[in-house]
Scaffold this motif. Sequence first.
Motif, PDB file in Angstrom:
ATOM      1  N   ILE A   1       7.875   6.761   1.835  1.00 52.99           N
ATOM      2  CA  ILE A   1       9.089   7.252   1.160  1.00 52.99           C
ATOM      3  C   ILE A   1       9.109   8.774   1.065  1.00 52.99           C
ATOM      4  N   GLY A   2       8.184   9.427   1.740  1.00 52.50           N
ATOM      5  CA  GLY A   2       8.167  10.881   1.734  1.00 52.50           C
ATOM      6  C   GLY A   2       7.283  11.410   2.845  1.00 52.50           C
ATOM      7  N   GLY A   3       7.370  12.708   3.087  1.00 51.06           N
ATOM      8  CA  GLY A   3       6.567  13.310   4.137  1.00 51.06           C
ATOM      9  C   GLY A   3       7.056  12.915   5.518  1.00 51.06           C
ATOM     10  N   GLN A   4       6.117  12.815   6.445  1.00 47.06           N
ATOM     11  CA  GLN A   4       6.420  12.417   7.812  1.00 47.06           C
ATOM     12  C   GLN A   4       5.674  11.130   8.142  1.00 47.06           C
ATOM     13  N   PRO A   5       6.339  10.161   8.771  1.00 47.74           N
ATOM     14  CA  PRO A   5       5.662   8.901   9.099  1.00 47.74           C
ATOM     15  C   PRO A   5       4.352   9.097   9.864  1.00 47.74           C
ATOM     16  N   ALA A   6       4.291  10.084  10.736  1.00 51.43           N
ATOM     17  CA  ALA A   6       3.073  10.292  11.530  1.00 51.43           C
ATOM     18  C   ALA A   6       1.855  10.520  10.649  1.00 51.43           C
ATOM     19  N   GLN A   7       2.065  11.034   9.429  1.00 54.81           N
ATOM     20  CA  GLN A   7       0.950  11.259   8.515  1.00 54.81           C
ATOM     21  C   GLN A   7       0.294   9.953   8.078  1.00 54.81           C
TER      22      GLN A   7
ATOM     23  N   ALA B   1       3.735  -4.287   7.933  1.00 53.01           N
ATOM     24  CA  ALA B   1       5.133  -3.945   7.666  1.00 53.01           C
ATOM     25  C   ALA B   1       5.234  -2.490   7.234  1.00 53.01           C
ATOM     26  N   VAL B   2       6.396  -1.908   7.482  1.00 50.26           N
ATOM     27  CA  VAL B   2       6.731  -0.576   6.997  1.00 50.26           C
ATOM     28  C   VAL B   2       7.988  -0.692   6.138  1.00 50.26           C
ATOM     29  N   ASN B   3       7.947  -0.061   4.974  1.00 52.77           N
ATOM     30  CA  ASN B   3       9.068  -0.079   4.038  1.00 52.77           C
ATOM     31  C   ASN B   3       9.538   1.356   3.825  1.00 52.77           C
ATOM     32  N   SER B   4      10.817   1.641   4.102  1.00 52.64           N
ATOM     33  CA  SER B   4      11.333   3.005   3.979  1.00 52.64           C
ATOM     34  C   SER B   4      12.732   3.006   3.377  1.00 52.64           C
ATOM     35  N   HIS B   5      13.089   4.109   2.756  1.00 50.65           N
ATOM     36  CA  HIS B   5      14.453   4.295   2.255  1.00 50.65           C
ATOM     37  C   HIS B   5      15.398   4.416   3.449  1.00 50.65           C
ATOM     38  N   THR B   6      16.473   3.636   3.416  1.00 53.18           N
ATOM     39  CA  THR B   6      17.348   3.485   4.579  1.00 53.18           C
ATOM     40  C   THR B   6      18.798   3.420   4.134  1.00 53.18           C
TER      41      THR B   6
ATOM     42  N   GLY C   1      15.727  13.838   9.419  1.00 54.13           N
ATOM     43  CA  GLY C   1      15.576  14.243  10.808  1.00 54.13           C
ATOM     44  C   GLY C   1      14.684  13.306  11.595  1.00 54.13           C
ATOM     45  N   LYS C   2      14.465  13.639  12.846  1.00 52.29           N
ATOM     46  CA  LYS C   2      13.788  12.719  13.770  1.00 52.29           C
ATOM     47  C   LYS C   2      12.393  12.313  13.318  1.00 52.29           C
ATOM     48  N   GLN C   3      11.667  13.216  12.670  1.00 53.50           N
ATOM     49  CA  GLN C   3      10.288  12.914  12.294  1.00 53.50           C
ATOM     50  C   GLN C   3      10.107  12.789  10.787  1.00 53.50           C
ATOM     51  N   GLY C   4      11.210  12.696  10.043  1.00 50.04           N
ATOM     52  CA  GLY C   4      11.132  12.557   8.597  1.00 50.04           C
ATOM     53  C   GLY C   4      11.056  11.107   8.157  1.00 50.04           C
ATOM     54  N   ALA C   5      10.834  10.908   6.857  1.00 49.29           N
ATOM     55  CA  ALA C   5      10.618   9.570   6.317  1.00 49.29           C
ATOM     56  C   ALA C   5      11.899   8.790   6.071  1.00 49.29           C
ATOM     57  N   LEU C   6      13.036   9.477   5.925  1.00 52.03           N
ATOM     58  CA  LEU C   6      14.296   8.798   5.629  1.00 52.03           C
ATOM     59  C   LEU C   6      14.930   8.225   6.890  1.00 52.03           C
TER      60      LEU C   6
ATOM     61  N   VAL D   1       0.852  -1.193   0.000  1.00 53.17           N
ATOM     62  CA  VAL D   1       0.000   0.000   0.000  1.00 53.17           C
ATOM     63  C   VAL D   1       0.883   1.236   0.000  1.00 53.17           C
ATOM     64  N   GLY D   2       0.577   2.173  -0.888  1.00 52.62           N
ATOM     65  CA  GLY D   2       1.354   3.396  -0.958  1.00 52.62           C
ATOM     66  C   GLY D   2       0.662   4.593  -0.350  1.00 52.62           C
ATOM     67  N   GLY D   3      -0.591   4.428   0.086  1.00 55.40           N
ATOM     68  CA  GLY D   3      -1.292   5.558   0.689  1.00 55.40           C
ATOM     69  C   GLY D   3      -2.702   5.758   0.181  1.00 55.40           C
ATOM     70  N   THR D   4      -3.338   4.700  -0.351  1.00 53.51           N
ATOM     71  CA  THR D   4      -4.737   4.800  -0.785  1.00 53.51           C
ATOM     72  C   THR D   4      -5.604   3.990   0.172  1.00 53.51           C
TER      73      THR D   4
END
Length: 349
Positions: A201-207, A232-237, A280-285, A179-182
Amino acid sequence: MEIGICSFADLGTHPITGESVSAQQRLKDLLEEIELADQLGLDVFAIGEHHRPDYAVSSPTTVLAAAAVKTKRIKLSSGVTVLSSEDPVRVYQQFATVDLLSDGRAEILAGRGSFIESFPLFGYNLKDYDALYAEKLEMLVRINEEEKIRWEGKLTQTIPNRGVYPRAAQERLPIWVAVGGTPESVVRAAEYGLPMTLAIIGGQPAQFKPYAQLYRDRYVQAGHDPAKLQLAVNSHTYIAENSQQALDEFFPPYADVMTRIGKERGWPGLSRSQYDASAGKQGALLVGSPQQVIDKILYEHELFGHTRYLAQMSIGALPHKLAMKSIELLGTKVAPVVKKALQSVPNPQ
């Protein structure tokens, strides 16, 4: 929490060094990365499907089959299988074959895909984008559950009570939904009772927290056992020995990819200040030292209560030796600490 890797087997030219890698070499490097992840005790390795010149893998199952005989315990998954332009019968057969070769370690991560090249390539109409995916996911779930299937297709073939072989080593192949956000995709995964992977992969995870809550709510409302829920959560790392090193090494290939894809989709290029903010602390990367990545995984677990984390590391023309070092740090310094920290933390229901 399971911790693993996701790779698209990116190709490209490094914007600073000018070094590039052939598809042949990239596939060899990819198998080395999978072997290392297995040796380090990481839980899963997922490989994406693309039909573009900037990625080396169009057939994840081919690479997963090669990895099956080179590894011992790691789960082998797609990341994703673009199900809308695939035949669910062949998808099941191919993953069942990987499952047999790996003694029951194959998984399917099914999605609609964020690129559309496969649609004209295989003769599908983009106007059927969602309908194709919905019908084919239902068909794949049925094939996974039943050795012989009766199926009346609309956009797919009709199957008059025929068997699909070979059958997997596992009683049922794990089928995850990407799921990408729909919200529609979230609800679809929940109602089927399938595990879900949320790409951030963008924005803030809290969103993205509402999507996780929607999934939990609809999963339970559909009558599924909340104790069996998997998210699961998939993020650029990218991980290096210290924060500045990680930021500096990852930025050139990462910004090159994000800027190039952004131009295709009408987005502005990625600046260094935007990149630093996203790390940063609340970013997606998740880019930084081992401790910084540990802290962010734990922070995201507070948001989502997820049971699996997939780190997408080899982005763009990131040198293979740097990708291998990042995987090593994930396996030796990040994963053990995260797992120990979460041993006594209950998942939200």
